[in-house]
Design a protein around this motif. Structure first.
Motif, PDB file in Angstrom:
ATOM      1  N   ASP A   1      -8.516  -3.306 -10.582  1.00 27.16           N
ATOM      2  CA  ASP A   1      -8.310  -4.281 -11.660  1.00 27.16           C
ATOM      3  C   ASP A   1      -7.866  -5.567 -10.985  1.00 27.16           C
ATOM      4  N   PHE A   2      -8.433  -6.689 -11.382  1.00 29.45           N
ATOM      5  CA  PHE A   2      -7.985  -7.950 -10.792  1.00 29.45           C
ATOM      6  C   PHE A   2      -8.240  -9.109 -11.727  1.00 29.45           C
ATOM      7  N   GLN A   3      -7.531 -10.180 -11.451  1.00 27.98           N
ATOM      8  CA  GLN A   3      -7.755 -11.467 -12.103  1.00 27.98           C
ATOM      9  C   GLN A   3      -7.313 -12.530 -11.109  1.00 27.98           C
ATOM     10  N   PHE A   4      -8.183 -13.499 -10.845  1.00 28.53           N
ATOM     11  CA  PHE A   4      -7.850 -14.605  -9.951  1.00 28.53           C
ATOM     12  C   PHE A   4      -7.117 -15.707 -10.699  1.00 28.53           C
ATOM     13  N   LYS A   5      -6.321 -16.464  -9.960  1.00 31.52           N
ATOM     14  CA  LYS A   5      -5.688 -17.661 -10.524  1.00 31.52           C
ATOM     15  C   LYS A   5      -6.746 -18.728 -10.804  1.00 31.52           C
ATOM     16  N   SER A   6      -7.707 -18.854  -9.915  1.00 33.65           N
ATOM     17  CA  SER A   6      -8.791 -19.835 -10.054  1.00 33.65           C
ATOM     18  C   SER A   6      -9.876 -19.272 -10.968  1.00 33.65           C
ATOM     19  N   ARG A   7     -10.221 -20.029 -12.009  1.00 34.74           N
ATOM     20  CA  ARG A   7     -11.280 -19.572 -12.918  1.00 34.74           C
ATOM     21  C   ARG A   7     -12.631 -19.495 -12.208  1.00 34.74           C
ATOM     22  N   LEU A   8     -12.866 -20.408 -11.272  1.00 28.32           N
ATOM     23  CA  LEU A   8     -14.129 -20.391 -10.538  1.00 28.32           C
ATOM     24  C   LEU A   8     -14.240 -19.124  -9.692  1.00 28.32           C
ATOM     25  N   LEU A   9     -13.211 -18.826  -8.892  1.00 19.45           N
ATOM     26  CA  LEU A   9     -13.225 -17.593  -8.092  1.00 19.45           C
ATOM     27  C   LEU A   9     -13.337 -16.378  -8.995  1.00 19.45           C
ATOM     28  N   ASP A  10     -12.604 -16.396 -10.097  1.00 16.51           N
ATOM     29  CA  ASP A  10     -12.621 -15.281 -11.024  1.00 16.51           C
ATOM     30  C   ASP A  10     -14.040 -15.021 -11.529  1.00 16.51           C
TER      31      ASP A  10
ATOM     32  N   VAL B   1       0.856  -1.177   0.000  1.00 17.16           N
ATOM     33  CA  VAL B   1       0.000   0.000   0.000  1.00 17.16           C
ATOM     34  C   VAL B   1       0.900   1.237   0.000  1.00 17.16           C
ATOM     35  N   LYS B   2       0.854   1.997  -1.082  1.00 20.91           N
ATOM     36  CA  LYS B   2       1.655   3.220  -1.209  1.00 20.91           C
ATOM     37  C   LYS B   2       0.733   4.416  -1.052  1.00 20.91           C
ATOM     38  N   THR B   3       1.080   5.291  -0.115  1.00 20.14           N
ATOM     39  CA  THR B   3       0.259   6.461   0.164  1.00 20.14           C
ATOM     40  C   THR B   3       1.066   7.728  -0.073  1.00 20.14           C
ATOM     41  N   ASP B   4       0.451   8.684  -0.744  1.00 21.85           N
ATOM     42  CA  ASP B   4       1.065   9.984  -0.981  1.00 21.85           C
ATOM     43  C   ASP B   4       0.106  11.030  -0.436  1.00 21.85           C
ATOM     44  N   GLU B   5       0.389  11.491   0.780  1.00 15.72           N
ATOM     45  CA  GLU B   5      -0.532  12.398   1.453  1.00 15.72           C
ATOM     46  C   GLU B   5      -0.650  13.733   0.728  1.00 15.72           C
ATOM     47  N   ARG B   6       0.460  14.226   0.175  1.00 16.73           N
ATOM     48  CA  ARG B   6       0.401  15.511  -0.537  1.00 16.73           C
ATOM     49  C   ARG B   6      -0.492  15.419  -1.772  1.00 16.73           C
ATOM     50  N   ALA B   7      -0.400  14.338  -2.502  1.00 21.08           N
ATOM     51  CA  ALA B   7      -1.220  14.154  -3.711  1.00 21.08           C
ATOM     52  C   ALA B   7      -2.590  13.569  -3.383  1.00 21.08           C
ATOM     53  N   ARG B   8      -2.762  13.106  -2.145  1.00 20.68           N
ATOM     54  CA  ARG B   8      -3.991  12.441  -1.704  1.00 20.68           C
ATOM     55  C   ARG B   8      -4.316  11.251  -2.604  1.00 20.68           C
ATOM     56  N   THR B   9      -3.318  10.390  -2.796  1.00 21.12           N
ATOM     57  CA  THR B   9      -3.508   9.181  -3.597  1.00 21.12           C
ATOM     58  C   THR B   9      -3.018   7.965  -2.827  1.00 21.12           C
ATOM     59  N   ILE B  10      -3.646   6.844  -3.078  1.00 22.17           N
ATOM     60  CA  ILE B  10      -3.268   5.561  -2.493  1.00 22.17           C
ATOM     61  C   ILE B  10      -3.254   4.547  -3.634  1.00 22.17           C
ATOM     62  N   GLU B  11      -2.148   3.816  -3.754  1.00 25.47           N
ATOM     63  CA  GLU B  11      -2.024   2.779  -4.773  1.00 25.47           C
ATOM     64  C   GLU B  11      -1.715   1.458  -4.087  1.00 25.47           C
ATOM     65  N   VAL B  12      -2.409   0.417  -4.498  1.00 26.44           N
ATOM     66  CA  VAL B  12      -2.271  -0.898  -3.880  1.00 26.44           C
ATOM     67  C   VAL B  12      -1.897  -1.902  -4.963  1.00 26.44           C
ATOM     68  N   SER B  13      -0.846  -2.690  -4.699  1.00 18.41           N
ATOM     69  CA  SER B  13      -0.411  -3.707  -5.663  1.00 18.41           C
ATOM     70  C   SER B  13      -0.217  -5.039  -4.942  1.00 18.41           C
ATOM     71  N   LEU B  14      -0.364  -6.101  -5.690  1.00 18.75           N
ATOM     72  CA  LEU B  14      -0.310  -7.456  -5.153  1.00 18.75           C
ATOM     73  C   LEU B  14       1.112  -7.877  -4.787  1.00 18.75           C
ATOM     74  N   LEU B  15       1.263  -8.500  -3.621  1.00 20.31           N
ATOM     75  CA  LEU B  15       2.504  -9.182  -3.252  1.00 20.31           C
ATOM     76  C   LEU B  15       2.346 -10.687  -3.453  1.00 20.31           C
ATOM     77  N   TYR B  16       1.271 -11.253  -2.878  1.00 16.32           N
ATOM     78  CA  TYR B  16       0.983 -12.673  -3.080  1.00 16.32           C
ATOM     79  C   TYR B  16      -0.465 -12.959  -2.711  1.00 16.32           C
ATOM     80  N   GLY B  17      -0.935 -14.114  -3.153  1.00 12.31           N
ATOM     81  CA  GLY B  17      -2.295 -14.524  -2.833  1.00 12.31           C
ATOM     82  C   GLY B  17      -2.958 -15.213  -4.007  1.00 12.31           C
ATOM     83  N   PRO B  18      -4.282 -15.290  -3.979  1.00  8.69           N
ATOM     84  CA  PRO B  18      -5.018 -16.059  -4.978  1.00  8.69           C
ATOM     85  C   PRO B  18      -5.205 -15.329  -6.312  1.00  8.69           C
TER      86      PRO B  18
END
Length: 169
Positions: free
Chosen positions: A131-140, A90-107
């Motif tokens: 934006d997302f895509q699951f590894k499992s087609r059923l979950l997706d 989770v990357k936060t930039d208080e001056r720009a008032r933006t938050i960006e979240v990227s995957l480390l690991y998981g489904p």
């Protein structure tokens, strides 16, 4: 004060591309941009008001030379019969008032979301993209079918939390 209704849009994919699901929710809330930014940036508190987050741990907090901060967070989540654990940066930039979240690991094969908080005459324009895509087609398939509802529900949870913490702008 009433809030502006959320607007949701869904992405589409070109023929032959893997299924990447995306949506954007935009809503004007009657609170200060800095207050809403801090609310969303405080991931440690998510289990207190996001009903599908049963546990969360954070580590690796740091601030870069530009003043933007980041933290790694692992969440245990549950929706109906689905129980999963995943981690994000989770990357936060208080001056720009933006938050960006990227995957480390998981489904997920891919997970990215972004928040932007902009001043508006009625308070704050909140924009949430995922934006997302699951590894499992059923979950997706299951979660893709409910993406707009889930994104709007997420915004509603943050809005309800803001109501308990802040005075309207």
């Amino acid at each position: 004060r009433p809030t502006t209704p959320a607007r949701t849009s869904r992405g589409s994919r070109p023929p032959g591309a893997e299924a990447l699901h995306s949506t954007r929710v935009t809503k004007v809330l009657p609170y200060q941009p800095d207050d809403l930014f801090r609310l969303v940036a405080d991931v440690d508190r998510y289990p207190e008001f996001l009903p599908w987050v049963s546990a969360l741990r954070t580590w690796n907090r740091r601030t870069d030379a530009d003043g933007a901060a980041s933290v790694d967070a692992e969440a245990k989540v549950g929706f109906a019969i689905v129980r999963e654990t995943f981690a994000t940066r989770v990357k936060t930039d208080e001056r720009a008032r933006t938050i960006e979240v990227s995957l480390l690991y998981g489904p997920f094969k891919r997970l990215r979301n972004a928040w932007t908080f902009s001043p508006a005459p009625e308070g704050t324009r909140v924009e949430f993209e995922i934006d997302f895509q699951f590894k499992s087609r059923l979950l997706d398939a299951i979660l893709a079918a409910n993406l707009n509802h889930a994104a709007e529900r997420l915004i509603q949870c943050f809005e309800a939390r803001a109501l308990t913490l802040f005075k309207p702008a």
